[in-house]
Scaffold this active site. Structure first.
Site, PDB file in Angstrom:
ATOM      1  N   CYS A  86      50.709  39.766  25.430  1.00 45.31           N
ATOM      2  CA  CYS A  86      50.738  38.386  26.548  1.00 45.31           C
ATOM      3  C   CYS A  86      50.866  37.171  25.862  1.00 45.31           C
ATOM      4  O   CYS A  86      50.063  37.285  24.893  1.00 45.31           O
ATOM      5  CB  CYS A  86      49.540  38.701  27.471  1.00 45.31           C
ATOM      6  SG  CYS A  86      49.421  37.400  28.732  1.00 45.31           S
ATOM      7  N   GLN A 142      50.760  30.772  33.698  1.00 46.70           N
ATOM      8  CA  GLN A 142      50.464  30.519  32.288  1.00 46.70           C
ATOM      9  C   GLN A 142      50.903  29.178  31.696  1.00 46.70           C
ATOM     10  O   GLN A 142      50.707  28.945  30.585  1.00 46.70           O
ATOM     11  CB  GLN A 142      51.649  31.797  31.654  1.00 46.70           C
ATOM     12  CG  GLN A 142      50.813  33.052  31.867  1.00 46.70           C
ATOM     13  CD  GLN A 142      51.587  34.187  31.065  1.00 46.70           C
ATOM     14  OE1 GLN A 142      52.829  34.719  31.583  1.00 46.70           O
ATOM     15  NE2 GLN A 142      51.519  34.675  29.900  1.00 46.70           N
ATOM     16  N   GLU A 144      53.667  40.551  34.833  1.00 44.21           N
ATOM     17  CA  GLU A 144      53.925  39.270  35.251  1.00 44.21           C
ATOM     18  C   GLU A 144      53.299  39.078  36.815  1.00 44.21           C
ATOM     19  O   GLU A 144      52.588  38.122  36.984  1.00 44.21           O
ATOM     20  CB  GLU A 144      55.245  38.930  35.290  1.00 44.21           C
ATOM     21  CG  GLU A 144      55.894  39.004  33.733  1.00 44.21           C
ATOM     22  CD  GLU A 144      55.073  38.117  32.758  1.00 44.21           C
ATOM     23  OE1 GLU A 144      54.469  37.452  33.231  1.00 44.21           O
ATOM     24  OE2 GLU A 144      55.015  38.767  31.696  1.00 44.21           O
ATOM     25  N   HIS A 203      49.759  38.336  36.919  1.00 44.16           N
ATOM     26  CA  HIS A 203      49.226  37.183  36.602  1.00 44.16           C
ATOM     27  C   HIS A 203      49.270  36.054  37.680  1.00 44.16           C
ATOM     28  O   HIS A 203      48.336  35.112  37.898  1.00 44.16           O
ATOM     29  CB  HIS A 203      50.298  36.209  35.592  1.00 44.16           C
ATOM     30  CG  HIS A 203      50.179  36.600  34.173  1.00 44.16           C
ATOM     31  ND1 HIS A 203      49.008  36.300  33.465  1.00 44.16           N
ATOM     32  CD2 HIS A 203      50.782  37.271  33.224  1.00 44.16           C
ATOM     33  CE1 HIS A 203      49.108  36.678  31.973  1.00 44.16           C
ATOM     34  NE2 HIS A 203      50.258  37.045  31.954  1.00 44.16           N
TER      35      HIS A 203
HETATM   36 NI    NI Z   1      51.075  37.873  30.413  1.00 44.68          NI
END
Ligand code: NI
Length: 180
Positions: A102, A52, A145, A148
């Protein structure tokens, strides 16, 4: 420390499986984790994965803030926690619908099917083992998480798109419903 730019849905880094961290004790990993924690706190998030912030490595940070523990089968509050090179496995078959947001999908949230309980293992910045048998918000944030790191965003887990909306609208809708 620095606040990092967060990739938003549509950026290819969020769909790319991340690579293992070769040396969890490396100074650049320590710096990355410190910046990720600052970025998560600044954004008011409960978790943040390295992809991210445009770093395709297998690590995430999370916390269980006060007020995010749940009435039914819930782990307690947790401070900022880092998990490097995690492995996550379900404990049992039971699934629950969990409301999630998110930081890469700002302004929205949705109900997402998740395992009620998971076991996760990884290492910390000293290379020492970390992990837990998690339930409640703790279990949900770890699954979110960890996804991701495999290039999975929560809409890809959804089964009922009626339970998807803007935070403001959902708050307005729930405020007009009778409370029991
Ligand atoms: Ni997220």
């Amino acid at each position: 420390m620095a606040i990092l730019k967060i990739a938003r849905m549509g950026h290819p880094v969020l769909l790319t499986p991340a690579a293992p961290v070769a040396d969890p004790g490396a100074p650049e990993i320590r710096r990355l984790v410190a910046d990720m924690i600052e970025t998560m706190e600044d954004a008011g998030g409960a978790g943040l994965a390295a992809p991210q912030v445009h770093v395709p490595l297998r690590l995430f940070v999370f916390r269980v803030p006060p007020g995010r523990t749940e009435a039914v089968e819930s782990d307690g509050e947790m401070g900022n926690t880092v998990v490097i090179n995690p492995a996550v496995e379900p404990l049992g078959e039971e699934m629950v619908l969990r409301w999630e947001g998110c930081l890469s999908i700002p302004g929205l949230r949705a109900a997402v099917p998740r395992h009620l309980r998971v076991r996760y293992r990884g290492v910390d910045l000293e290379g020492q083992p970390v992990g837990a048998d998690a339930s409640g918000f703790h279990a949900g944030v770890v699954q979110h998480e960890n996804d991701h790191l495999d290039g999975i965003l929560y809409p890809m887990r959804m089964t009922d798109f009626r339970l998807f909306g803007f935070n403001e609208e959902l708050a307005r809708a729930s405020a007009t419903q009778p409370r029991t």
